[in-house]
Design a protein around this motif. Structure first.
Motif, PDB file in Angstrom:
ATOM      1  N   ILE A  35      19.891 -28.791  -1.212  1.00  0.00           N
ATOM      2  CA  ILE A  35      20.011 -27.328  -1.184  1.00  0.00           C
ATOM      3  C   ILE A  35      21.400 -26.918  -1.672  1.00  0.00           C
ATOM      4  O   ILE A  35      21.548 -25.976  -2.470  1.00  0.00           O
ATOM      5  N   ASP A  36      22.423 -27.631  -1.204  1.00  0.00           N
ATOM      6  CA  ASP A  36      23.792 -27.354  -1.676  1.00  0.00           C
ATOM      7  C   ASP A  36      23.879 -27.529  -3.191  1.00  0.00           C
ATOM      8  O   ASP A  36      24.508 -26.718  -3.885  1.00  0.00           O
ATOM      9  N   PHE A  37      23.261 -28.583  -3.686  1.00  0.00           N
ATOM     10  CA  PHE A  37      23.288 -28.847  -5.126  1.00  0.00           C
ATOM     11  C   PHE A  37      22.640 -27.697  -5.897  1.00  0.00           C
ATOM     12  O   PHE A  37      23.155 -27.267  -6.938  1.00  0.00           O
ATOM     13  N   ILE A  76      22.388 -24.527  -5.126  1.00  0.00           N
ATOM     14  CA  ILE A  76      23.283 -23.362  -5.157  1.00  0.00           C
ATOM     15  C   ILE A  76      24.381 -23.563  -6.198  1.00  0.00           C
ATOM     16  O   ILE A  76      24.656 -22.676  -7.022  1.00  0.00           O
ATOM     17  N   GLU A  77      24.997 -24.728  -6.165  1.00  0.00           N
ATOM     18  CA  GLU A  77      26.086 -25.018  -7.106  1.00  0.00           C
ATOM     19  C   GLU A  77      25.582 -25.034  -8.548  1.00  0.00           C
ATOM     20  O   GLU A  77      26.275 -24.581  -9.467  1.00  0.00           O
ATOM     21  N   GLU A  78      24.370 -25.525  -8.748  1.00  0.00           N
ATOM     22  CA  GLU A  78      23.828 -25.614 -10.098  1.00  0.00           C
ATOM     23  C   GLU A  78      23.493 -24.227 -10.648  1.00  0.00           C
ATOM     24  O   GLU A  78      23.727 -23.950 -11.834  1.00  0.00           O
ATOM     25  N   ILE A  79      22.947 -23.365  -9.810  1.00  0.00           N
ATOM     26  CA  ILE A  79      22.684 -21.988 -10.247  1.00  0.00           C
ATOM     27  C   ILE A  79      23.980 -21.318 -10.678  1.00  0.00           C
ATOM     28  O   ILE A  79      24.038 -20.652 -11.730  1.00  0.00           O
ATOM     29  N   GLU A  80      25.020 -21.513  -9.899  1.00  0.00           N
ATOM     30  CA  GLU A  80      26.305 -20.898 -10.221  1.00  0.00           C
ATOM     31  C   GLU A  80      26.910 -21.507 -11.490  1.00  0.00           C
ATOM     32  O   GLU A  80      27.470 -20.790 -12.328  1.00  0.00           O
ATOM     33  N   ARG A  81      26.787 -22.814 -11.651  1.00  0.00           N
ATOM     34  CA  ARG A  81      27.323 -23.469 -12.847  1.00  0.00           C
ATOM     35  C   ARG A  81      26.617 -22.990 -14.104  1.00  0.00           C
ATOM     36  O   ARG A  81      27.261 -22.700 -15.132  1.00  0.00           O
ATOM     37  N   LEU A  82      25.287 -22.896 -14.028  1.00  0.00           N
ATOM     38  CA  LEU A  82      24.513 -22.552 -15.213  1.00  0.00           C
ATOM     39  C   LEU A  82      24.532 -21.057 -15.528  1.00  0.00           C
ATOM     40  O   LEU A  82      24.213 -20.658 -16.650  1.00  0.00           O
ATOM     41  N   GLY A  83      24.912 -20.254 -14.530  1.00  0.00           N
ATOM     42  CA  GLY A  83      24.873 -18.809 -14.751  1.00  0.00           C
ATOM     43  C   GLY A  83      26.219 -18.122 -14.819  1.00  0.00           C
ATOM     44  O   GLY A  83      26.285 -16.903 -14.979  1.00  0.00           O
ATOM     45  N   GLN A  84      27.307 -18.892 -14.726  1.00  0.00           N
ATOM     46  CA  GLN A  84      28.626 -18.266 -14.619  1.00  0.00           C
ATOM     47  C   GLN A  84      29.027 -17.471 -15.866  1.00  0.00           C
ATOM     48  O   GLN A  84      29.809 -16.520 -15.781  1.00  0.00           O
ATOM     49  N   ASP A  85      28.478 -17.827 -17.034  1.00  0.00           N
ATOM     50  CA  ASP A  85      28.885 -17.143 -18.261  1.00  0.00           C
ATOM     51  C   ASP A  85      27.956 -15.999 -18.647  1.00  0.00           C
ATOM     52  O   ASP A  85      28.145 -15.364 -19.682  1.00  0.00           O
ATOM     53  N   LEU A  86      26.952 -15.722 -17.847  1.00  0.00           N
ATOM     54  CA  LEU A  86      25.966 -14.694 -18.211  1.00  0.00           C
ATOM     55  C   LEU A  86      26.490 -13.288 -17.901  1.00  0.00           C
ATOM     56  O   LEU A  86      27.234 -13.100 -16.952  1.00  0.00           O
TER      57      LEU A  86
END
Length: 541
Positions: A527-529, A531-541
């Motif tokens: 679950i932690d992963f 959250i972190e992955e959503i943030e990593r993949l969406g930070q530039d949008l």
């Protein structure tokens, strides 16, 4: 290699202990295995064509070698599926994937080596639904006992229509359906039921039975013999209710959608209002489908209030518990289905929260014998009345299908292996993980919940707002851009192969993530992963 895998997979030094016990044996068996593999492949290459397999004369050794190769491929895939360092998906666009392998069918047979290559290629590009970070669908995970049962079922390769061709499987279906009816709360497990090809078909069965119960003449004379029928379901219900109405000739316009509250639960007062309104127009209300665990929000309709209304107006009450029905196995969560025992029928999909391998869906019916009278056609070449055993075990005539796959053995064998308490622990864990996710993101910067309050099921619905979108003041522009965020992040997840989670719009709400947890392999770290992955993949949008 086995020792290395064991050391990684087993905790508390168990892997090392296993290695200590088995290394001396492995020294011997590795030599034998190498010799055996060489012999196996040589045998495959000598006679490369499938016609040399059983039932060909002297095909037993060839068959054994071939199937052992297939099992090796499957076992390697299973181990890889649970390895978090591997991809959930090796994504390629359809045209690209069509070109990467030769998928075309030919007039001439392929060699067995080519067949094995096809097996490897198929699994290479398959979605690893057992992967601990696969959250995309309501059906996830891979149970080893269930898998073994599926292999056995395919090996037996029989049909469920009569006791004479499927004696054990028919009895297991009888035993298991009775147990499920007891869990629902029907006295002594009385009633009827059948395993069908998915929740959509189970729901259609329920609608078919409700129509027959009210107007039995429809079986022979068709819809022209009955008045205008109307059914009712929540605006958040599964599309299969309308699809069933279309298939049965009732029509999608005859399915009246009832308003749901902000949490996605059907509003009983609106149900009663629409029933009265339909009767005033001369329509005949015959079916209400309440939902226990809606697909998107995971909402549980108020079954007691709905059953009171159905009783008042003499309407069949069905509970679509395809997604949420398994919570009946949990003493902690079964209260969410209070009132289900008053239903006339229920759909329950063990292939979802109970992680039984696909497919495994049951329709449970309170009235015994109704399915038989509704569907039977007395085919004398199957259902002879002068057989030498109890004909009540020839269950095929109460089904719409003639050929019916054996879906029961997976569930039965897993139930034997886990016990009811094992399923309960598995379900409770998934709900605990969903609450963990909710608590992690409800106040986290960049996240907004689709509705307030803790999740009712394992569905956690939320928007992720990238940094560049959080302070946009124009609401129309903000929603327009937010609508594109979830699809973009999902596409990146698939291209990287790191995880998968679903998204969708709902009513006037723009695309949001719908996280569902039914995978027994998932952990808090996964679950932690996410959250972190959503943030990593969406930070530039």
């Amino acid at each position: 290699a086995w020792c290395q895998a064991a050391a990684q997979k087993f905790t508390g030094g168990i892997g090392s202990k296993l290695c200590g016990k088995f290394v001396p044996l492995f020294d011997y068996f590795s030599l034998f295995s190498s010799f055996k593999t060489t012999k196996r492949r040589a045998a495959l290459n000598k006679q490369p064509d499938a016609p040399h397999l059983l039932p060909a004369l002297d095909g037993d050794l060839k068959t054994l070698n071939f199937l052992q190769e297939v099992v090796d491929i499957l076992l390697a895939y299973i181990v890889e599926s649970f390895d978090r360092s591997t991809k959930v998906i090796d994504f390629h666009y359809p045209n690209e994937l069509l070109q990467r392998n030769n998928w075309e069918l030919s007039d001439e047979p392929e060699t067995l080596d080519d067949i094995l290559i096809s097996c490897r290629a198929t699994l290479k590009y398959a979605i690893k639904t057992a992967h601990p970070r696969y959250f995309n669908q309501l059906s996830t995970g891979l149970d080893m006992v269930g898998l073994a049962a599926d292999w056995l079922t395919s090996t037996a390769n029989t049909n469920m229509f009569t006791y004479e061709v499927a004696p054990v499987f028919v009895l297991l279906e009888y035993v298991t359906l009775k147990k499920m009816r007891e869990i629902i709360g029907w006295e002594n497990g009385r009633g009827d039921g059948i395993f069908s090809p998915g929740g959509a078909i189970s729901n259609m069965y329920a609608m078919l039975l409700a129509r027959y119960k009210m107007f039995p003449e429809v079986k022979e004379k068709g819809m022209s013999s009955v008045p205008k029928l109307v059914a009712f379901t929540s605006e958040h219900s599964h599309f299969s209710i309308k699809k069933g109405a279309a298939a049965l000739g009732i029509g999608t316009e005859s399915v009246i959608c009832i308003k749901a509250d902000e949490r996605g639960k059907m509003i009983p007062s609106d149900l009663e209002r629409r029933i009265v309104e339909a009767k005033q127009k001369g329509y005949v209300p015959f079916f209400v489908s309440a939902t226990a665990g809606t697909t998107v929000y995971g909402a549980f309709d108020p079954l007691i209030a709905i059953s009171d209304i159905c009783k008042k107006y003499g309407i069949w009450m069905h509970v679509d518990g395809a997604w949420g029905g398994s919570l009946l196995m949990s003493r902690k969560h079964r209260w969410k289905l209070n009132g289900v025992e008053r239903a006339n029928s229920m759909t329950w999909n063990p292939h979802k929260m109970m992680a039984v391998p696909l497919q495994c869906s049951a329709l449970l019916v309170r009235e015994e014998g109704l399915m038989q009278s509704c569907n039977q056609m007395h085919a004398c070449y199957l259902f002879q009345q002068d057989k030498h055993y109890d004909l009540s075990y020839d269950t095929g005539d109460k089904a719409l299908q003639c050929g019916r796959h054996v879906d029961i053995f997976k569930l039965w064998l897993m139930w034997r292996a886990k016990g009811t308490i094992g399923f309960e622990a598995q379900i409770d864990k998934c709900l605990e993980l969903s609450e963990y996710l909710y608590n992690k993101i409800k106040d986290r910067e960049g996240y907004e919940m689709v509705f307030d309050g803790k999740p009712q099921h394992t569905n956690v619905c939320f928007w992720y707002l990238p940094p560049g979108l959080r302070y946009v003041e124009d609401k129309v522009e903000k929603m327009k851009r937010l609508h594109k965020v979830a699809p973009t992040i999902k596409a990146r997840m698939m291209e990287y192969g790191t995880t998968m989670v679903s998204y969708q719009p709902q009513g006037d709400k723009v695309n949001f993530f719908r996280m569902v947890i039914s995978n027994p392999a998932a952990t808090f770290e996964d679950i932690d992963f996410l959250i972190e992955e959503i943030e990593r993949l969406g930070q530039d949008l």
